[in-house]
Motif scaffolding. Sequence first.
Motif, short mmCIF file in Angstrom:
data_model
loop_
_atom_site.label_atom_id
_atom_site.label_comp_id
_atom_site.label_asym_id
_atom_site.label_seq_id
_atom_site.Cartn_x
_atom_site.Cartn_y
_atom_site.Cartn_z
N LYS A 1 35.45 30.58 35.07
CA LYS A 1 34.88 29.56 34.19
C LYS A 1 34.21 30.27 33.01
CE LYS A 1 30.44 29.07 36.64
NZ LYS A 1 29.54 28.13 37.30
N THR A 2 33.58 29.50 32.13
CA THR A 2 32.97 30.08 30.95
C THR A 2 32.15 31.30 31.31
OG1 THR A 2 32.85 27.89 29.94
CG2 THR A 2 31.54 29.62 28.93
N LYS A 3 32.42 32.37 30.61
CA LYS A 3 31.84 33.66 31.00
C LYS A 3 30.35 33.74 30.69
CE LYS A 3 33.10 35.91 26.64
NZ LYS A 3 33.83 37.00 26.00
N LYS A 4 29.65 34.46 31.57
CA LYS A 4 28.28 34.88 31.30
C LYS A 4 28.29 36.34 30.86
CE LYS A 4 26.12 31.76 34.68
NZ LYS A 4 25.31 31.69 35.93
N LYS A 5 29.03 37.13 31.63
CA LYS A 5 29.21 38.55 31.31
C LYS A 5 30.65 38.93 31.66
CE LYS A 5 24.40 39.81 32.38
NZ LYS A 5 23.52 40.66 33.23
N MET A 6 31.15 39.93 30.99
CA MET A 6 32.52 40.41 31.25
C MET A 6 32.62 40.98 32.66
SD MET A 6 35.29 40.46 29.42
CE MET A 6 36.89 41.25 29.27
N CYS A 7 33.66 40.60 33.38
CA CYS A 7 33.84 41.07 34.77
C CYS A 7 34.54 42.42 34.78
CB CYS A 7 34.62 40.03 35.57
SG CYS A 7 33.83 38.41 35.67
N LYS A 8 33.83 43.46 34.39
CA LYS A 8 34.41 44.80 34.31
C LYS A 8 34.64 45.39 35.70
CE LYS A 8 32.30 45.81 29.82
NZ LYS A 8 31.39 46.72 29.07
N GLU A 9 33.66 45.27 36.58
CA GLU A 9 33.77 45.86 37.92
C GLU A 9 34.87 45.19 38.73
OE1 GLU A 9 32.33 48.54 39.10
OE2 GLU A 9 31.40 48.81 37.13
N LEU A 10 35.04 43.88 38.54
CA LEU A 10 36.10 43.18 39.26
C LEU A 10 37.47 43.71 38.84
CD1 LEU A 10 36.97 40.97 41.18
CD2 LEU A 10 36.82 39.33 39.29
N SER A 11 37.64 43.96 37.56
CA SER A 11 38.90 44.52 37.07
C SER A 11 39.17 45.89 37.69
CB SER A 11 38.86 44.64 35.54
OG SER A 11 40.03 45.24 35.05
N ILE A 12 38.15 46.73 37.75
CA ILE A 12 38.30 48.06 38.33
C ILE A 12 38.65 47.97 39.81
CG2 ILE A 12 37.05 50.19 38.88
CD1 ILE A 12 35.39 49.72 36.32
N THR A 13 38.01 47.04 40.50
CA THR A 13 38.27 46.87 41.94
C THR A 13 39.70 46.40 42.19
OG1 THR A 13 35.94 46.30 42.30
CG2 THR A 13 37.48 45.69 44.03
N LEU A 14 40.18 45.46 41.38
CA LEU A 14 41.56 44.99 41.54
C LEU A 14 42.56 46.11 41.28
CD1 LEU A 14 41.30 41.45 39.88
CD2 LEU A 14 41.61 41.98 42.30
N ALA A 15 42.22 46.98 40.34
CA ALA A 15 43.10 48.13 40.07
C ALA A 15 43.23 49.02 41.31
CB ALA A 15 42.56 48.94 38.90
N ARG A 16 42.14 49.14 42.07
CA ARG A 16 42.18 49.96 43.29
C ARG A 16 43.06 49.33 44.36
NH1 ARG A 16 36.49 51.11 42.10
NH2 ARG A 16 35.81 49.40 43.42
N LYS A 17 43.31 48.04 44.26
CA LYS A 17 44.17 47.34 45.23
C LYS A 17 45.59 47.17 44.71
CE LYS A 17 41.01 46.96 48.24
NZ LYS A 17 41.14 47.71 49.51
#
Length: 480
Positions: A229-245
């Motif tokens: 939904k409308t962002k509060k902050k950029m989800c940087k850590e989530l992107s990094i975590t998905l890359a690990r998977k």
Amino acid sequence: MEKLNIDCLVLIFDELLDDSNSLYSCLLVNREWCNLVVPILWAEYPHYYLRMKIAKEKLSNVILSCLPTSSKQLLFDNNIKLPLTNLSIPLTFNYVSFFKDLKVKTIYNIINLVFKKEILIGVNYSKRRNLLEQEIYKLYISQCKSIKSLEWKTSQSLPSFPGALTCFSQLYSLDIGIDYINPDNLYDMAQICKDLNELFVYNISQDILGLIYLIDVQKNLKNVSFDFKTKKKMCKELSITLARKGGTINNLTLYNSIGVISHSFLTSLINLKDLTIDHDNDCASYEEVKEFQKHLANSKFSDLQSLEIAADLLCFKELAMLVEKTKGNLSSIFIYTFSKSSENTGMFLKTISNHCPKIEYLSTYIGPKDLIYVKSLLMNCRNLINLCLRSLNENDDIGDELLDILTNFSPKVLTDITIYGGWKYSIDVLEKFFESYRGRKLRFFIYYNYIEYNIHIVDVVKKYYSEGIIIGSNLLHYSV
């Protein structure tokens, strides 16, 4: 006759699961069969009957009847009256223990049954509702030995309830409503279930450390769906975590992700088979859109089988680059955009024609200069069953040319055709097209305002419908 052992019977009954009437008759044979069949039926019962009002009430009453005496007393002491009059006879089985899915709708149905005659407002109701919900979840978690699928959309601290370790240790699919739960509970759930195959998360607006930890501990995460939904902050850590998977994820679905999460992780998904990106939020900046397009173009999904992109942006060039790097296993492509430019639509069609020999379902756009690529597509992709073509330029009149190409080059299996576009069609060309489908069954749909005022086209469609050549069309419902 030699008696079948229990393992053989269970295998047979499992095969009868899609035939509930036959399976139901098996439980009437004898006590042993009954004891084997009831758990199988009740593992699926809530899923099949939640839509039926009478069945919903029966199911809710059965679950309420399974509540332990301590829970019933607690609810009674808090002025929560349970409708148990029709279930005064003790239950033959502990039916709740057989459930494999824990769905929010089941809980809501029970709560609505209990409070259906009350005014559902005020602090007192909220407190009592929360208490009833708590006791129902405690019942499930204490009795169910191996829940496979969980919809977690409640503030209840499910991982801390007695029996949670056993109940959730074999969890296969987890559906999380981030707005409902306490994020700290995600850490507790991560300690219990580490073999999730499917993870669906809704209303993400920023990095949530508990969610990131939950994803990180999974050993075999294959199917992931995130709704932002409308962002509060950029989800940087989530992107990094998905890359690990990236080595395990096969299916990825993203809703409104542009501008909320960095799509850099896409390049790490080396085993992706199904990709869906649906973006109807126009808040993304030009730079954020370009960032998404860049990562899409740089990604390589060799084993991709299904591609679905619905977004208010142009990315036909990037999609063509993506498709070109696949191994030819794409069987389904669906593209939808609100943009009015036909830039690179032909490039995309050409790439599909050259690299997707197994394509069966295609929905995309064509411009006035793309008919040559439509011809090539039909000649090269002989497995095409369903074709939907949309126009991005309503001023070009290519209707007859398009029908001629479909008449002369369509593969035999192409029997479902949909056209969106302000193009005109000659009656003789239309009839020739329909004649080419004699011996086949055609579903034919045309959507645009011009059709509504052309009685001749509608009459032609109705004629071929009466002859059994056309078996479905939106034009059959027009009265002009």
